[in-house]
Structure formats: structure tokens, C-alpha cells
Design an enzyme around this catalytic site. Structure first.
Site, PDB file in Angstrom:
ATOM      1  N   CYS A  28       0.826  -1.207   0.000  1.00 36.75           N
ATOM      2  CA  CYS A  28       0.000   0.000   0.000  1.00 36.75           C
ATOM      3  C   CYS A  28       0.863   1.260   0.000  1.00 36.75           C
ATOM      4  O   CYS A  28       0.524   2.263  -0.646  1.00 36.75           O
ATOM      5  CB  CYS A  28      -0.927   0.012   1.208  1.00 36.75           C
ATOM      6  SG  CYS A  28      -2.065  -1.386   1.274  1.00 36.75           S
ATOM      7  N   ARG A  45      -7.737  -4.108  -3.163  1.00 36.67           N
ATOM      8  CA  ARG A  45      -7.215  -2.988  -3.968  1.00 36.67           C
ATOM      9  C   ARG A  45      -8.193  -2.709  -5.111  1.00 36.67           C
ATOM     10  O   ARG A  45      -8.023  -3.192  -6.225  1.00 36.67           O
ATOM     11  CB  ARG A  45      -5.831  -3.334  -4.509  1.00 36.67           C
ATOM     12  CG  ARG A  45      -4.840  -3.681  -3.432  1.00 36.67           C
ATOM     13  CD  ARG A  45      -3.448  -3.955  -3.964  1.00 36.67           C
ATOM     14  NE  ARG A  45      -2.677  -4.610  -2.931  1.00 36.67           N
ATOM     15  CZ  ARG A  45      -2.192  -4.014  -1.850  1.00 36.67           C
ATOM     16  NH1 ARG A  45      -2.387  -2.724  -1.679  1.00 36.67           N
ATOM     17  NH2 ARG A  45      -1.517  -4.684  -0.946  1.00 36.67           N
TER      18      ARG A  45
END
Length: 214
Positions: free
Chosen positions: A51, A128
Site C-alpha cells: 500500500c 485494492r
């Protein structure tokens, strides 16, 4: 105990789910972005390596998105203060300022409305997911990545430009199209139009496949 009822998944070319949520830059609503394109993207958790690379990638290309009348908006189900601490950490450790807001979705309302919670991947973290919303609030694209693989910011930017180009020129774009490449002319919808296609001045391979330069 019965499972919680999941809202329906968002659908392309329909209004994007409305939201009103706290972010690292104050409360944000979907209507705040009317008149602009919006890239809304979720990440599994703050202070995680994949991330972090994605946020750095988006931050470094924020000006490129802005040049296309596009705002960026991140999201995870971490707290408001965790987001702030993580963005400060990215500034300190990677010398990158994240200039876009990040939604703190502790009650998972936005995540569930957008289908960001995928039980096959995790019940407690967003996958995601990336959503491109046009200036009228219509959902134009959505892309899901697994927890273990970071998404390509370059591809998301390319997809955005492709959508804008298709809208502006009433065309489609081919595989791996890049700005400056030829675009695809809409396929004729009638027999007579198909017969006439070869005389219309396009680069025509066959009646259904024609391209042109912009």
C-alpha cells in the site's frame, strides 16, 4: 448468526454510490467532485509495504491526474488518526508528500457500498479496488487487484485518458492504446453503412474494423 446483507455491487455507466465521509482533508462527499473526474481507490491497511508503494505512486503522479481535471481519493477502514500518522511516515521515510485526501471508513459504509470488501480475500480489510467516476457522478470503470499485488498507477492514468478521449471523440481505443495512437471508429450499425465504410476515408481493414488519427 445470519450474515449481514451486502448492498448490490456498483455497476458501470450507472450513478456511483453517494458518500459523506471524514478524510485527512476534512469531510468529503461525492457531490464535492461534480464537474471533475474522480479516481477513488481503496487499500487494505495503513503501514503496509504494498500500500505504501501505491500511495507513493499516486502521489508522484497527482499533477498528471490534475492536468486531466481529475482528483484522487484514497480509502481504507483504518482510523482518521492512523491515516494521518501513515502519511507523516511516508513524508519522513520516503520524502513524498501525499497531497490527496484519504477516507477513514471505520464503519465500512463506503467500502461495502462500492464492493471493496471481498470475503474471499478478507472480511476485515478492503481489497485494492479502483473506481473512475466521471464529472456527472457516473461510474465509468472499476478494477480489482488482489491483496498481494500492487496496482499500476500508470495503467489507471492510461485508462482515464482513454475514457476521456473516447468521450471527446466518439470513438473506442485498442489494446494498450496510448495518447497519439490511432483510435477505432464505431462499427457501422446498418448494411448500407457497412457498404459505404470503405469510401469514408478511414484506415479500413474490413467493414467492422476501421481506425483514424485524432
Amino acid at each position: 448468526m445470519s450474515e449481514a446483507i451486502q448492498p448490490p455491487m456498483p455497476r458501470l455507466n450507472e450513478p456511483a454510490p453517494a458518500f459523506d465521509a471524514p478524510t485527512t482533508q476534512g469531510r468529503k462527499t461525492l457531490s464535492d467532485y461534480k464537474g471533475k473526474w474522480l479516481v477513488l481507490f481503496s487499500h487494505p491497511a495503513d503501514f503496509t509495504p504494498v500500500c505504501t508503494t501505491e500511495f507513493i505512486g499516486f502521489a508522484r503522479r497527482q499533477d498528471d491526474f490534475a492536468a486531466r481535471n481529475t482528483e484522487l481519493l484514497g480509502l481504507s477502514i483504518d482510523s482518521h488518526y492512523a491515516h494521518i500518522a501513515w502519511l507523516l511516515n511516508i513524508r519522513e521515510k520516503f520524502s513524498v508528500d501525499v497531497g490527496f485526501p484519504v477516507i477513514a471508513d471505520l464503519n465500512m459504509k463506503v467500502a461495502r457500498d462500492y464492493g471493496m470488501i471481498q470475503p474471499g480475500a478478507s472480511d476485515t480489510a478492503t481489497v485494492r479496488a479502483t473506481f473512475i467516476i466521471d464529472p456527472e457522478g457516473i461510474l465509468r470503470a472499476m478494477v480489482y487487484y488482489p491483496m498481494v499485488a500492487g496496482r499500476s498507477v500508470d495503467e489507471i492514468h492510461r485508462l482515464l485518458v482513454a475514457l476521456q478521449t473516447a468521450d471527446e471523440n466518439k470513438c473506442a481505443v485498442p489494446e494498450n492504446w496510448q495518447p497519439g495512437d490511432a483510435v477505432i471508429v464505431p462499427t457501422p450499425a446498418t448494411f448500407d453503412a457497412a457498404v459505404a465504410r470503405t469510401s469514408e476515408g478511414y484506415d479500413t481493414v474490413d467493414w467492422y474494423f476501421s481506425t483514424r488519427s485524432l
